[in-house]
Scaffold this motif. Structure first.
Motif, mmCIF file in Angstrom:
data_model
loop_
_atom_site.group_PDB
_atom_site.id
_atom_site.type_symbol
_atom_site.label_atom_id
_atom_site.label_comp_id
_atom_site.label_asym_id
_atom_site.label_seq_id
_atom_site.Cartn_x
_atom_site.Cartn_y
_atom_site.Cartn_z
ATOM 1 N N UNK A 138 0.848 -1.189 0.000
ATOM 2 C CA UNK A 138 0.000 0.000 0.000
ATOM 3 C C UNK A 138 0.881 1.235 0.000
ATOM 4 N N UNK A 139 1.109 1.791 -1.181
ATOM 5 C CA UNK A 139 1.965 2.956 -1.297
ATOM 6 C C UNK A 139 1.281 4.224 -0.826
ATOM 7 N N UNK A 172 -9.682 8.886 0.438
ATOM 8 C CA UNK A 172 -10.919 8.188 0.835
ATOM 9 C C UNK A 172 -11.500 7.343 -0.292
ATOM 10 N N UNK A 173 -11.477 7.866 -1.517
ATOM 11 C CA UNK A 173 -12.023 7.107 -2.654
ATOM 12 C C UNK A 173 -11.234 5.831 -2.872
ATOM 13 N N UNK A 174 -9.888 5.939 -2.830
ATOM 14 C CA UNK A 174 -9.049 4.759 -3.029
ATOM 15 C C UNK A 174 -9.262 3.749 -1.915
ATOM 16 N N UNK A 175 -9.420 4.243 -0.687
ATOM 17 C CA UNK A 175 -9.626 3.327 0.433
ATOM 18 C C UNK A 175 -10.951 2.593 0.319
ATOM 19 N N UNK A 176 -11.991 3.308 -0.111
ATOM 20 C CA UNK A 176 -13.290 2.633 -0.308
ATOM 21 C C UNK A 176 -13.181 1.582 -1.403
ATOM 22 N N UNK A 177 -12.470 1.923 -2.468
ATOM 23 C CA UNK A 177 -12.290 0.958 -3.558
ATOM 24 C C UNK A 177 -11.529 -0.274 -3.065
ATOM 25 N N UNK A 183 -12.939 -4.095 -2.916
ATOM 26 C CA UNK A 183 -12.192 -5.114 -3.653
ATOM 27 C C UNK A 183 -11.772 -6.245 -2.727
ATOM 28 N N UNK A 184 -11.256 -5.908 -1.555
ATOM 29 C CA UNK A 184 -10.777 -6.955 -0.647
ATOM 30 C C UNK A 184 -11.936 -7.716 -0.013
ATOM 31 N N UNK A 185 -13.087 -7.076 0.150
ATOM 32 C CA UNK A 185 -14.255 -7.799 0.637
ATOM 33 C C UNK A 185 -14.703 -8.827 -0.401
ATOM 34 N N UNK A 186 -14.673 -8.461 -1.664
ATOM 35 C CA UNK A 186 -15.023 -9.411 -2.720
ATOM 36 C C UNK A 186 -14.013 -10.557 -2.777
ATOM 37 N N UNK A 187 -12.750 -10.239 -2.557
ATOM 38 C CA UNK A 187 -11.733 -11.292 -2.556
ATOM 39 C C UNK A 187 -11.923 -12.233 -1.366
ATOM 40 N N UNK A 188 -12.261 -11.679 -0.206
ATOM 41 C CA UNK A 188 -12.528 -12.528 0.972
ATOM 42 C C UNK A 188 -13.703 -13.457 0.706
ATOM 43 N N UNK A 189 -14.702 -12.971 -0.001
ATOM 44 C CA UNK A 189 -15.858 -13.809 -0.318
ATOM 45 C C UNK A 189 -15.459 -15.010 -1.169
ATOM 46 N N UNK A 190 -14.352 -14.889 -1.890
ATOM 47 C CA UNK A 190 -13.867 -16.004 -2.707
ATOM 48 C C UNK A 190 -12.794 -16.822 -1.987
ATOM 49 N N UNK A 191 -12.605 -16.527 -0.710
ATOM 50 C CA UNK A 191 -11.657 -17.311 0.071
ATOM 51 C C UNK A 191 -10.253 -16.765 0.140
ATOM 52 N N UNK A 215 -5.942 -11.157 1.949
ATOM 53 C CA UNK A 215 -5.028 -10.153 1.395
ATOM 54 C C UNK A 215 -4.365 -9.413 2.541
ATOM 55 N N UNK A 216 -3.046 -9.474 2.608
ATOM 56 C CA UNK A 216 -2.277 -8.797 3.642
ATOM 57 C C UNK A 216 -1.690 -7.523 3.042
ATOM 58 N N UNK A 217 -2.067 -6.377 3.594
ATOM 59 C CA UNK A 217 -1.578 -5.091 3.106
ATOM 60 C C UNK A 217 -0.316 -4.701 3.866
#
Length: 266
Positions: free
Chosen positions: A188-189, A196-201, A205-213, A216-218
């Motif tokens: 996370x650069x 705020x917009x990037x953080x919401x995105x 994105x990471x919530x959708x990835x969690x839903x697929x198992x 993601x470690x930032x």
């Protein structure tokens, strides 16, 4: 007070005034358009690195006396310098490993055939090993540093730019990770992920990835090098939790690297 000249202009002036001088190493990589001066380094303070006869001493320059075949010399943007291939090889040979790999990743993205350099019979093994670490999928020097820290820490080599389809539409590209274990590590650069917009995105994105198992470690900017030990420990534990089974020798190596990183002054 006069503004300092850009590094490329200083390199241009030196090679025009000294016929046998050739810009090399990180200065040459900079002229080729790479982000290769090292983190925290200022272009204003960076010396012009040269390969030149031993009797040449120039202010603001670092002179290296080493054989340089004519085929390794070219011109770019008005500067006489080493070719991309020779510059990449010099970076692999002379830079600290993490900085060397960061430069090599960028050369690979620009089409330099690092495999051909790897196969050269005169290349010593440590240089060949550094060349073998290159990956054109790294999107930034910090991602390159992150990959080197993980691999040299004893973890399995991660894949870069993992493509994950997202529902109902869209695609995520994970910086690096292990698809078998659905574990990703992303840098996370500052700036790119701080609005705020990037953080919401990122959250969506990471919530959708969690839903697929996926997990993601930032990794924040300040983690490398100051918190390398904690990073290695957390990623290793996460891989083991997700099914990775390191050998006893690999486990010993990881623990040794973690202890060594904790002993280093920050």
């Amino acid at each position: 007070m006069n503004e300092p000249l850009p590094l490329i202009e200083r390199a241009r002036r030196v090679t025009r005034s000294v016929p046998r001088a050739v810009v090399c190493r990180q200065t040459a990589a900079h002229v080729w358009g790479l982000n290769a001066l090292g983190f925290g380094a200022s272009e204003d303070d960076w010396p012009v690195e040269l390969i030149a006869p031993g009797h040449v001493t120039l202010p603001g320059c670092v002179t290296n006396v080493t054989p340089l075949p004519a085929d390794d010399i070219t011109h770019h943007r008005g500067v006489r310098l080493t070719t991309p291939e020779r510059t990449a090889l010099d970076c692999a040979r002379w830079l600290p490993r993490v900085e060397a790999v960061a430069a090599l990743d960028q050369f690979a993205r620009r089409g330099v055939d690092l495999d051909a350099l790897w196969r050269l019979p005169t290349i010593p093994w440590p240089v060949r090993d550094t060349l073998g670490m290159a990956d054109r999928g790294a999107a930034s020097p910090r991602e390159s540093w992150l990959r080197v820290v993980l691999v040299d820490g004893g973890l399995p080599r991660p894949t870069t730019q993992i493509r994950v389809p997202l529902a109902p539409a869209g695609t995520a590209y994970l910086d690096l990770g292990w698809e078998l274990y659905k574990l990703a590590v992303e840098y996370d650069g500052q700036g790119h992920h701080s609005s705020p917009t990037a953080q919401r995105h990122d959250d969506l994105r990471r919530r959708q990835l969690r839903d697929q198992g996926w997990r993601v470690m930032a990794v924040r900017k300040d983690v490398i090098p100051g918190q390398t030990a904690n990073l290695l420990e957390h990623v290793a534990n996460s891989l083991i939790e997700r099914g990775w089974q390191p050998s006893p020798g690999t486990t010993t190596r990881i623990l040794s690297r973690i202890r060594a990183a904790r002993r280093k002054p920050r």
